[in-house]
Write a protein that holds these residues in place. Structure first.
Motif, PDB file in Angstrom:
ATOM      1  N   PHE A   1      42.360  -0.809   6.045  1.00  0.00           N
ATOM      2  CA  PHE A   1      42.582   0.291   7.231  1.00  0.00           C
ATOM      3  C   PHE A   1      42.267  -0.537   8.414  1.00  0.00           C
ATOM      4  O   PHE A   1      43.194  -0.434   9.419  1.00  0.00           O
ATOM      5  N   HIS A   2      41.315  -0.997   8.512  1.00  0.00           N
ATOM      6  CA  HIS A   2      40.858  -1.960   9.839  1.00  0.00           C
ATOM      7  C   HIS A   2      42.074  -3.078   9.964  1.00  0.00           C
ATOM      8  O   HIS A   2      42.415  -2.909  11.354  1.00  0.00           O
ATOM      9  N   GLN A   3      42.694  -3.563   9.293  1.00  0.00           N
ATOM     10  CA  GLN A   3      43.517  -4.739   9.510  1.00  0.00           C
ATOM     11  C   GLN A   3      44.982  -3.915   9.872  1.00  0.00           C
ATOM     12  O   GLN A   3      45.477  -4.476  10.977  1.00  0.00           O
ATOM     13  N   ILE A   4      45.272  -3.021   9.281  1.00  0.00           N
ATOM     14  CA  ILE A   4      46.436  -2.177   9.540  1.00  0.00           C
ATOM     15  C   ILE A   4      46.394  -1.657  10.963  1.00  0.00           C
ATOM     16  O   ILE A   4      47.150  -1.838  11.693  1.00  0.00           O
ATOM     17  N   PHE A   5      45.311  -1.035  11.517  1.00  0.00           N
ATOM     18  CA  PHE A   5      45.171  -0.371  12.817  1.00  0.00           C
ATOM     19  C   PHE A   5      44.816  -1.342  13.821  1.00  0.00           C
ATOM     20  O   PHE A   5      45.242  -1.242  14.851  1.00  0.00           O
ATOM     21  N   SER A   6      44.171  -2.385  13.431  1.00  0.00           N
ATOM     22  CA  SER A   6      43.844  -3.705  14.388  1.00  0.00           C
ATOM     23  C   SER A   6      45.209  -4.145  14.921  1.00  0.00           C
ATOM     24  O   SER A   6      45.503  -4.508  15.954  1.00  0.00           O
ATOM     25  N   ASN A   7      46.090  -4.552  13.790  1.00  0.00           N
ATOM     26  CA  ASN A   7      47.267  -5.099  14.088  1.00  0.00           C
ATOM     27  C   ASN A   7      48.443  -4.039  14.849  1.00  0.00           C
ATOM     28  O   ASN A   7      49.246  -4.675  15.477  1.00  0.00           O
TER      29      ASN A   7
ATOM     30  N   PRO B   1      51.569  -7.991   2.014  1.00  0.00           N
ATOM     31  CA  PRO B   1      51.981  -7.997   3.186  1.00  0.00           C
ATOM     32  C   PRO B   1      51.714  -6.732   4.034  1.00  0.00           C
ATOM     33  O   PRO B   1      52.031  -5.708   3.817  1.00  0.00           O
ATOM     34  N   GLY B   2      51.433  -6.952   5.233  1.00  0.00           N
ATOM     35  CA  GLY B   2      50.912  -6.039   6.158  1.00  0.00           C
ATOM     36  C   GLY B   2      49.531  -5.237   5.734  1.00  0.00           C
ATOM     37  O   GLY B   2      49.482  -4.145   6.046  1.00  0.00           O
ATOM     38  N   PHE B   3      48.945  -5.833   4.891  1.00  0.00           N
ATOM     39  CA  PHE B   3      47.481  -5.237   4.366  1.00  0.00           C
ATOM     40  C   PHE B   3      47.923  -3.922   3.934  1.00  0.00           C
ATOM     41  O   PHE B   3      46.933  -3.100   3.904  1.00  0.00           O
ATOM     42  N   ARG B   4      49.220  -3.880   3.008  1.00  0.00           N
ATOM     43  CA  ARG B   4      49.319  -2.363   2.392  1.00  0.00           C
ATOM     44  C   ARG B   4      48.681  -2.189   1.038  1.00  0.00           C
ATOM     45  O   ARG B   4      48.862  -1.252   0.499  1.00  0.00           O
ATOM     46  N   GLY B   5      48.125  -3.462   0.709  1.00  0.00           N
ATOM     47  CA  GLY B   5      47.412  -3.309  -0.759  1.00  0.00           C
ATOM     48  C   GLY B   5      46.740  -4.472  -0.831  1.00  0.00           C
ATOM     49  O   GLY B   5      46.696  -5.505  -0.273  1.00  0.00           O
ATOM     50  N   VAL B   6      45.940  -4.598  -1.899  1.00  0.00           N
ATOM     51  CA  VAL B   6      45.027  -5.699  -2.421  1.00  0.00           C
ATOM     52  C   VAL B   6      44.817  -5.487  -3.831  1.00  0.00           C
ATOM     53  O   VAL B   6      44.776  -4.467  -4.602  1.00  0.00           O
ATOM     54  N   THR B   7      44.789  -6.457  -4.634  1.00  0.00           N
ATOM     55  CA  THR B   7      44.715  -6.705  -5.983  1.00  0.00           C
ATOM     56  C   THR B   7      43.352  -7.678  -6.240  1.00  0.00           C
ATOM     57  O   THR B   7      43.076  -8.761  -5.626  1.00  0.00           O
TER      58      THR B   7
END
Length: 162
Positions: free
Chosen positions: A69-75, A30-36
């Motif tokens: 990072f792009h998703q977090i900062f775009s949001n 959630p919130g693009f804080r990580g990925v698996t």
């Protein structure tokens, strides 16, 4: 492009360069804080030694820190460019089974990047990735240097000098 975690997961799963190399996004946090991510060994990515091609391993790691990072900062409303500037990869053991890795961004990672984007207009930092096989063996270790540029940054020192 701002999208939901689930939509981006499916876009990346079906993106041909990833799909045909059997690179599979398991989930975005959630919130693009990580990925698996999982890299499934198949005849499409198996080399002469019956292990996963090094290029496939590298391709699996390439986009994810910049995407997060792009998703977090775009949001957050930033107009930003993010890309992988450099990557150091160490192949430790042959990847003879499916590989997986998880990336987690801490509050500190995000705060540090945001402070730099606001203060100097860019952020450049290296972040680790470790790829583990199904037996828990470390097969590859990467250090991904991510470049971020705040497109709305104005250097007040330069404008004051004009």
């Amino acid at each position: 492009m701002r999208v939901s975690e689930n939509r981006l997961k499916w876009i990346m799963r079906l993106y041909p360069p990833m799909l045909f190399q059997r690179i599979w996004v398991v989930k975005f946090e959630p919130g693009f804080r990580g990925v698996t991510v999982r890299v499934k060994k198949s005849f499409l990515n198996k080399n002469y030694n019956k292990s996963i091609f090094g290029g496939t391993i590298f391709s699996a790691a390439d986009p994810f820190y910049p995407v997060l990072f792009h998703q977090i900062f775009s949001n957050k409303g930033y107009r930003i460019i993010v890309w992988l500037k450099a990557c150091d990869i160490r192949y430790i053991k042959p990847a003879r089974t499916t590989l997986s890795f998880t990336i987690q961004l801490s509050d500190n990672d995000i705060t540090e990047a945001e402070n730099n984007l606001n203060r100097i207009g860019k952020n450049v930092k290296a972040y680790p990735i470790e790829m583990i096989d199904e037996n828990g063996i470390l097969c590859a270790s990467l250090l991904s240097e991510v470049y971020m540029r705040n497109l709305d940054y104005v250097d007040n020192k330069q404008t004051a000098a004009v």
